[in-house]
Write an enzyme that holds these catalytic residues in place. Structure first.
Site, PDB file in Angstrom:
ATOM      1  N   GLU A  44     -49.686  56.876   8.073  1.00 34.75           N
ATOM      2  CA  GLU A  44     -49.458  58.272   7.723  1.00 34.75           C
ATOM      3  C   GLU A  44     -50.295  58.641   6.490  1.00 34.75           C
ATOM      4  O   GLU A  44     -50.338  57.895   5.510  1.00 34.75           O
ATOM      5  CB  GLU A  44     -47.972  58.471   7.424  1.00 34.75           C
ATOM      6  N   LYS A 122     -46.789  66.977  11.896  1.00 34.76           N
ATOM      7  CA  LYS A 122     -45.449  66.422  11.713  1.00 34.76           C
ATOM      8  C   LYS A 122     -44.408  67.532  11.768  1.00 34.76           C
ATOM      9  O   LYS A 122     -44.538  68.568  11.091  1.00 34.76           O
ATOM     10  CB  LYS A 122     -45.383  65.685  10.374  1.00 34.76           C
ATOM     11  N   CYS A 159     -43.686  59.262  11.225  1.00 31.22           N
ATOM     12  CA  CYS A 159     -42.587  58.794  10.379  1.00 31.22           C
ATOM     13  C   CYS A 159     -41.244  59.449  10.698  1.00 31.22           C
ATOM     14  O   CYS A 159     -40.599  59.101  11.667  1.00 31.22           O
ATOM     15  CB  CYS A 159     -42.959  58.970   8.906  1.00 31.22           C
ATOM     16  N   LYS A 192     -33.280  48.514   4.495  1.00 31.95           N
ATOM     17  CA  LYS A 192     -33.832  49.647   5.241  1.00 31.95           C
ATOM     18  C   LYS A 192     -34.426  49.215   6.572  1.00 31.95           C
ATOM     19  O   LYS A 192     -34.456  49.993   7.537  1.00 31.95           O
ATOM     20  CB  LYS A 192     -34.905  50.336   4.394  1.00 31.95           C
ATOM     21  N   GLY A 322     -35.293  35.042 -23.082  1.00 28.20           N
ATOM     22  CA  GLY A 322     -34.243  35.485 -22.178  1.00 28.20           C
ATOM     23  C   GLY A 322     -34.704  35.545 -20.738  1.00 28.20           C
ATOM     24  O   GLY A 322     -35.895  35.418 -20.434  1.00 28.20           O
ATOM     25  N   LYS A 540     -33.079  58.720 -22.434  1.00 30.57           N
ATOM     26  CA  LYS A 540     -33.892  57.511 -22.572  1.00 30.57           C
ATOM     27  C   LYS A 540     -34.639  57.213 -21.270  1.00 30.57           C
ATOM     28  O   LYS A 540     -35.839  56.910 -21.273  1.00 30.57           O
ATOM     29  CB  LYS A 540     -33.005  56.306 -22.908  1.00 30.57           C
TER      30      LYS A 540
END
Length: 570
Positions: A44, A122, A159, A192, A322, A540
């Site tokens: 696509e 489409k 799609c 998915k 870490g 943030k």
């Protein structure tokens, strides 16, 4: 029963790089012609790259993409090439939006023998999650068009057209199609793939026609396209399955669906004398992967493509000892190679000897360069400079946050000097509750773990260590800590991640209310506090770098909440 030889080019393209995309498409066309394919499928919007977003608002870009299509048509031989393109209906003007001065379409062009033989628009335009197609495109109005390819009536769709029941593929079957071709730019998220298979199977078994599903592969900003193209026969059996997260060229002879005597509405001449190899290549289906491996592969591909496609060849990662920074470094090495990754450890007075040793051991196992820059003197200088302003207030969050901000400054300095992209190491759990320092450990060009909850970070680390313990076991075993004050642990201010992460998944990814989460068995006080932390830290996240999307709802394009927001109802 009649067969048609279908070629698929599951390739990695670049948004906006029309010359690159044209070259890759031409290569695939020459290959398919040599294979004697009746038809070649490309992804696509392959010509402009997917998703082109606001590039399609620029009329010059749309015109340039159409010029490339004309050049590709001139290269086309007897193989019919189905390729994604932005189509427009205009004699001039500005493509301000799909509904602006002239319409533009998400289209599939059919090329053969030097000409554009037809174009499909489409019909179903997704407008949810990361998709904004109604912002740009006008929906097609001819869902039932079929084409004569190799003497067979064929339906072509794009799609989302196949993701809905009774969509264009159903109309094409009703018009006589005996084979369905669907080109995609379908991004990865966990679980998915099963949904994709269900939609393809619905069309194949319901109409008793084979379906060829061709998907894009590669990383584009937050999105990763995982490939996994499928050829399914009319019984619902997968005839071929392309690999995930890899480019693939495949050729499969597909047996037609049940004949019904109907003729294609739009005839297309086919040169029947097209040469075919005497032996049909029967590719082996790609092996299946467990979900944790799929996530890991998505992170590797997403990071690698983001770095390369943005003109970098090397990255720099701050190593704290870490698990987040360790996993980030490992992913970077897997994506780019050890010679392209620099580690930097920046200990302060609060850094444990174990964390420093763990960073050094990780770098040794990975074979990457490690620079050590102690920040104790810098931290002291900052505190001295702020002494008068901070007078009368004890050591607290401000002093804690100075440390990651110093580290972020050093990493960005290295980035500027050596042209190495900084990779931020924060995970989704930290991003969610604000447990990440703005202009500190959030600094970077890309945050590869941005959509990965902390518990999944541990799962990924353990998976990557199977058979090859690249991450020191002590890094995984020790309690997580930012090490910004003496004896600090994450659990000083957060619930245990085993409790926190399910609440975050329910609140963020499933959009469940506080009451609904409490009803599923969680403590109300914890849920209320966590929800408040998520809501208060939207500002943030709006300033965070992009990162790979792996869940149904990632921070960024997926989740668009106002920063200034008085709603606290959950």
């Amino acid at each position: 029963m009649k067969t048609i030889r279908v070629a698929g080019a599951q390739i990695n393209l670049r948004v906006g790089d029309l010359a690159h995309n044209e070259a890759r498409i031409r290569e695939a066309m020459s290959w398919a012609e040599a294979e004697g394919a009746d038809v070649l499928l490309l992804p696509e919007l392959a010509v402009p790259g997917y998703p082109p977003e606001d590039l399609v608002i620029r009329s010059g870009f749309v015109d340039a993409n159409m010029a490339v299509l004309e050049q590709l048509a001139g290269h086309a031989g007897s193989t019919v090439t189905v390729v994604g393109v932005v189509d427009r209906v205009s004699s001039g003007g500005s493509a301000t939006t799909g509904h602006g001065r002239y319409p533009i379409f998400n289209a599939a062009a059919l090329l053969q023998n030097g000409h554009i033989k037809g174009i499909y628009h489409k019909v179903r335009l997704p407008n949810y999650g990361v998709f904004d197609e109604e912002r740009y495109f006008v929906a097609g109005s001819a869902p039932g068009t079929v084409w004569n390819i190799g003497g067979m009536a064929v339906g072509v769709s794009i799609c989302e057209d196949i993701w809905v029941a009774d969509g264009p593929p159903s109309a094409q079957v009703a018009a006589g199609a005996r084979l369905l071709l669907n080109i995609n730019g379908s991004p990865f998220q966990v679980s998915k793939d099963e949904e994709r298979v269900r939609h393809i199977e619905r069309e194949a078994v319901g109409a008793r026609v084979p379906v060829v599903y061709l998907n894009l592969v590669g990383g584009q900003d937050e999105l990763v396209f995982d490939g996994g193209s499928i050829v399914m026969d009319r019984e619902g059996s997968i005839q071929y399955r392309a690999p995930r997260f890899e480019e693939d060229l495949f050729v499969v002879d597909v047996e037609a669906g049940e004949p019904d005597g109907k003729q294609a509405e739009t005839p297309m001449a086919r040169v029947e004398s097209s040469p075919r190899s005497s032996v049909v290549r029967s590719p082996s289906p790609a092996p299946t992967m467990e979900p944790i491996e799929l996530i890991y592969r998505a992170l590797v591909l997403g990071l690698g493509d983001y770095v390369r496609k943005n003109g970098f060849s090397k990255v720099v990662v701050g190593l704290s000892g870490g698990i987040d920074s360790a996993l980030t470094a490992v992913i970077a090495v897997d994506a780019l190679g050890r010679d392209s990754v620099r580690g930097v450890t920046m200990p302060s007075e609060f850094s444990s000897d174990g964390s420093i040793r763990d960073s050094e051991e990780l770098a040794r196992r990975l074979g990457i360069r490690l620079d050590r820059i102690a920040i104790g003197d810098l931290f002291a200088a900052y505190q001295d400079a702020l002494e008068a302003v901070f007078a009368g207030r004890g050591f607290g969050i401000a002093e804690e946050n100075l440390q990651p901000r110093i580290r972020g400054t050093l990493l960005m300095g290295i980035s500027n000097k050596h042209h190495e992209m900084v990779i931020a190491t924060g995970n989704k759990s930290e991003m969610a509750v604000g447990y990440a320092t703005l202009y500190g450990d959030m600094a970077g060009g890309y945050a590869v773990l941005k959509d990965v909850l902390k518990t999944t970070v541990y799962d990924l680390a353990n998976w990557r260590n199977r058979g090859d313990e690249v991450i020191p076991a002590e890094v995984i075993r020790k309690p997580p800590s930012a090490e910004l004050r003496p004896g600090q642990l994450d659990t000083d201010s957060l619930p245990p991640y085993e409790v926190l992460d399910p609440v975050l998944a329910a609140y963020i990814e499933e959009d469940r209310s506080i009451d609904a989460i409490v009803d599923s068995g969680f403590d109300r006080a914890i849920v209320t506090r966590v929800a408040a932390m998520v809501d208060l830290n939207e500002y943030k996240r709006r300033q965070a770098p992009p990162g790979v999307k792996i869940t149904p709802k990632a921070f960024g394009r997926d989740r668009r909440l106002p920063i200034t927001n008085g709603w606290r109802g959950g």
